[in-house]
Motif scaffolding. Structure first.
Motif, mmCIF file in Angstrom:
data_model
loop_
_atom_site.group_PDB
_atom_site.id
_atom_site.type_symbol
_atom_site.label_atom_id
_atom_site.label_comp_id
_atom_site.label_asym_id
_atom_site.label_seq_id
_atom_site.Cartn_x
_atom_site.Cartn_y
_atom_site.Cartn_z
ATOM 1 N N LEU A 35 0.830 -1.202 0.000
ATOM 2 C CA LEU A 35 0.000 0.000 0.000
ATOM 3 C C LEU A 35 0.865 1.253 0.000
ATOM 4 O O LEU A 35 0.620 2.191 -0.757
ATOM 5 C CB LEU A 35 -0.939 0.003 1.218
ATOM 6 C CG LEU A 35 -2.049 -1.046 1.187
ATOM 7 C CD1 LEU A 35 -2.667 -1.205 2.562
ATOM 8 C CD2 LEU A 35 -3.106 -0.684 0.160
ATOM 9 N N TRP B 149 -1.241 -5.404 -6.302
ATOM 10 C CA TRP B 149 -2.477 -4.916 -5.720
ATOM 11 C C TRP B 149 -3.659 -5.772 -6.171
ATOM 12 O O TRP B 149 -4.532 -6.121 -5.369
ATOM 13 C CB TRP B 149 -2.666 -3.448 -6.091
ATOM 14 C CG TRP B 149 -3.766 -2.746 -5.364
ATOM 15 C CD1 TRP B 149 -4.418 -3.160 -4.236
ATOM 16 C CD2 TRP B 149 -4.356 -1.519 -5.709
ATOM 17 N NE1 TRP B 149 -5.368 -2.257 -3.871
ATOM 18 C CE2 TRP B 149 -5.348 -1.234 -4.763
ATOM 19 C CE3 TRP B 149 -4.135 -0.616 -6.738
ATOM 20 C CZ2 TRP B 149 -6.124 -0.083 -4.808
ATOM 21 C CZ3 TRP B 149 -4.901 0.523 -6.775
ATOM 22 C CH2 TRP B 149 -5.880 0.795 -5.821
ATOM 23 N N VAL C 286 -6.057 -7.793 -3.545
ATOM 24 C CA VAL C 286 -7.506 -7.597 -3.473
ATOM 25 C C VAL C 286 -8.234 -8.917 -3.751
ATOM 26 O O VAL C 286 -9.197 -9.261 -3.062
ATOM 27 C CB VAL C 286 -7.969 -6.477 -4.436
ATOM 28 C CG1 VAL C 286 -9.488 -6.358 -4.445
ATOM 29 C CG2 VAL C 286 -7.337 -5.141 -4.033
ATOM 30 N N LEU D 217 -15.294 -5.999 -3.225
ATOM 31 C CA LEU D 217 -14.098 -5.409 -3.822
ATOM 32 C C LEU D 217 -13.949 -5.742 -5.304
ATOM 33 O O LEU D 217 -12.951 -5.380 -5.922
ATOM 34 C CB LEU D 217 -12.851 -5.879 -3.053
ATOM 35 C CG LEU D 217 -12.857 -5.628 -1.546
ATOM 36 C CD1 LEU D 217 -11.585 -6.165 -0.922
ATOM 37 C CD2 LEU D 217 -13.051 -4.151 -1.229
ATOM 38 N N ILE E 116 -13.055 -2.968 -7.789
ATOM 39 C CA ILE E 116 -11.667 -2.522 -7.671
ATOM 40 C C ILE E 116 -10.772 -3.405 -8.538
ATOM 41 O O ILE E 116 -9.918 -2.916 -9.277
ATOM 42 C CB ILE E 116 -11.197 -2.519 -6.196
ATOM 43 C CG1 ILE E 116 -11.922 -1.415 -5.417
ATOM 44 C CG2 ILE E 116 -9.688 -2.345 -6.097
ATOM 45 C CD1 ILE E 116 -11.640 -1.397 -3.935
ATOM 46 N N LEU F 97 -11.391 4.221 -8.690
ATOM 47 C CA LEU F 97 -10.568 3.420 -7.782
ATOM 48 C C LEU F 97 -10.357 4.151 -6.458
ATOM 49 O O LEU F 97 -10.393 3.540 -5.393
ATOM 50 C CB LEU F 97 -9.213 3.100 -8.420
ATOM 51 C CG LEU F 97 -9.209 1.935 -9.391
ATOM 52 C CD1 LEU F 97 -7.940 1.952 -10.243
ATOM 53 C CD2 LEU F 97 -9.330 0.615 -8.640
ATOM 54 N N ASN G 166 -13.671 3.928 -4.460
ATOM 55 C CA ASN G 166 -13.932 2.564 -3.984
ATOM 56 C C ASN G 166 -12.878 2.074 -2.996
ATOM 57 O O ASN G 166 -13.189 1.318 -2.074
ATOM 58 C CB ASN G 166 -14.052 1.598 -5.163
ATOM 59 C CG ASN G 166 -15.333 1.812 -5.933
ATOM 60 O OD1 ASN G 166 -16.334 2.282 -5.402
ATOM 61 N ND2 ASN G 166 -15.315 1.511 -7.214
ATOM 62 N N THR G 167 -11.635 2.508 -3.171
ATOM 63 C CA THR G 167 -10.572 2.109 -2.253
ATOM 64 C C THR G 167 -10.785 2.757 -0.890
ATOM 65 O O THR G 167 -10.627 2.101 0.147
ATOM 66 C CB THR G 167 -9.187 2.484 -2.830
ATOM 67 O OG1 THR G 167 -9.021 1.774 -4.070
ATOM 68 C CG2 THR G 167 -8.063 2.117 -1.885
ATOM 69 N N THR G 168 -11.157 4.024 -0.889
ATOM 70 C CA THR G 168 -11.434 4.707 0.383
ATOM 71 C C THR G 168 -12.572 3.993 1.116
ATOM 72 O O THR G 168 -12.487 3.759 2.326
ATOM 73 C CB THR G 168 -11.768 6.189 0.129
ATOM 74 O OG1 THR G 168 -10.651 6.796 -0.530
ATOM 75 C CG2 THR G 168 -12.060 6.915 1.423
ATOM 76 N N VAL H 48 -4.919 2.093 3.457
ATOM 77 C CA VAL H 48 -5.909 1.949 2.380
ATOM 78 C C VAL H 48 -6.578 3.299 2.129
ATOM 79 O O VAL H 48 -6.774 3.703 0.980
ATOM 80 C CB VAL H 48 -6.943 0.846 2.717
ATOM 81 C CG1 VAL H 48 -8.090 0.852 1.723
ATOM 82 C CG2 VAL H 48 -6.279 -0.525 2.753
ATOM 83 N N GLY I 235 -6.484 5.483 -1.272
ATOM 84 C CA GLY I 235 -7.685 6.001 -1.919
ATOM 85 C C GLY I 235 -7.568 7.485 -2.220
ATOM 86 O O GLY I 235 -7.929 7.950 -3.309
#
Length: 133
Positions: free
Chosen positions: A17, A44, A48, A56, A59, A87, A90-92, A107, A111
């Motif tokens: 990350l 990554w 995921v 997820l 992502i 991304l 959605n990552t946040t 993470v 994001g």
């Protein structure tokens, strides 16, 4: 002899990350010309997928599309900006699925970096102007 994939621990996930966030904070064009971005995206994607969380899935789809696009030569800024922005969002949101608070924080930072990178790609002259001030 059989090969069994060892699950990654939180430290490995956190290192990935941090590395991806660092790459996104630099010049994406420069990174796209090196193997760093491709490798970071592949790690990554694997991380995921290993989470086996259907929440997820988008992502993974967006990461694969981004990886394929960067591997294709010329960069479509509009498409890359859309992928990075989605991304980022959605990552946040995915940070809530991290069991370790340190991982969740990373993470969230990733994001934010993705969202910022999406804006940078969409308006590269604005990013340059802001950096110069």
């Amino acid at each position: 002899m059989s090969f069994h994939k060892q699950p990654k621990d939180d430290t490995q996930h956190q290192n990935h990350l941090d590395g991806t966030t660092k790459i996104l904070s630099g010049s994406l064009q420069d990174e796209a010309e090196r193997a760093g971005l491709d490798n970071a995206l592949q790690r990554w994607i694997e991380d995921v997928k290993d989470a086996s969380n259907p929440e997820l899935h988008q992502i993974v789809v967006d990461l694969q599309a981004l990886k394929a696009h960067f591997g294709g030569g010329s960069i479509d800024n509009k498409l890359v900006s859309q992928l990075l922005s989605r991304l980022g969002e959605n990552t946040t949101k995915a940070a809530i699925f991290a069991e370790n608070p340190n991982t969740a924080e990373r993470v969230t930072k990733l994001g934010e970096a993705l969202t910022a990178a999406g804006k940078q790609v969409q308006n590269p002259q604005n990013a340059t102007t802001e950096d110069a001030s």
